[in-house]
Design an enzyme around this catalytic site. Sequence first.
Site: not given
Ligand code: R5P
Length: 282
Positions: A210, A184, A34
Amino acid sequence: MIVSGSTSQSLAAALAEATGEALAGVEFERFPDGELMGKVGEFEADRAVVVASTVSSDAHIELLQLQDAVREAGAEEVVTVLPYMGYARQDAAFEPGQPVSVRAMARAISTGTDRVLTVNPHEPDVTDHFSVPAETVDAAGLLADPLPEDLVEPVFCSPDEGAIGIAETVRETYGGGETDFFEKTRLSGSEVEIEPSDTDVEGRDVVLTDDIIATGSTMSESVAVLEERGAARVFVTCVHPMLAANAHTKLARAGVETVFGTDTIERPVSAVSVAPVVADSL
Ligand code: R5P
């Protein structure tokens, strides 16, 4: 020479093209027990630029091995490019007994390099954890490239306040529109609640931005909220398209038509390369 980890082969090739530095041959093996071995082919350069997104524990190991291999092959300077740095979201011990994983990873990576570049880390102060010079590269502006030119009264929106800088950069590069962010609340690793803002999105095109799409929960909830409010087209964009587990399905079920990101994580949705901005920083 540019030396690629197995996770960043397209980006490394683009980087070789952008910098004019040769692309080294690499091989990746797994032994019967592995264990992994990443090795470099013929190496003739003073500087090695090792490019590896540490999207998994194996990718971390491979990176440490490639750093070691290029030193062994005679590189006088080693620069490590982490297009995506894994474990960076565990940037504090949130509960007693937990590690600061990002610090542990940064310490290990520092031992094999003279300099580190990382693209849009979750928190910019990640660079403080390295014991060699470390810089961040901002690739957010590139997310404007694949957008159509005919966006209708666009709103560039981030799912939380932390990512508003990305939305602002994309808006600025696009050359017009409004910026906005939602509130959020994270309920669990894969569940979030999105509280929209008061901005009227009816009939308008919305570009959600994002730093990362991981499970897709944040984006699919955001899209649902926008659809309820009568948004026209919704474009889902991010720097790091991790798209783990069933993220694609989640986004598709939420009605997302367009999702794209960069090649910091190489996925079918990696519509734009960060090679030019990384090359500038090199
Ligand atoms: C969090 O603060 C990041 O900016 C992203 O919004 C987050 O990690 C996205 O995660 P997921 O796609 O799991 O909602």
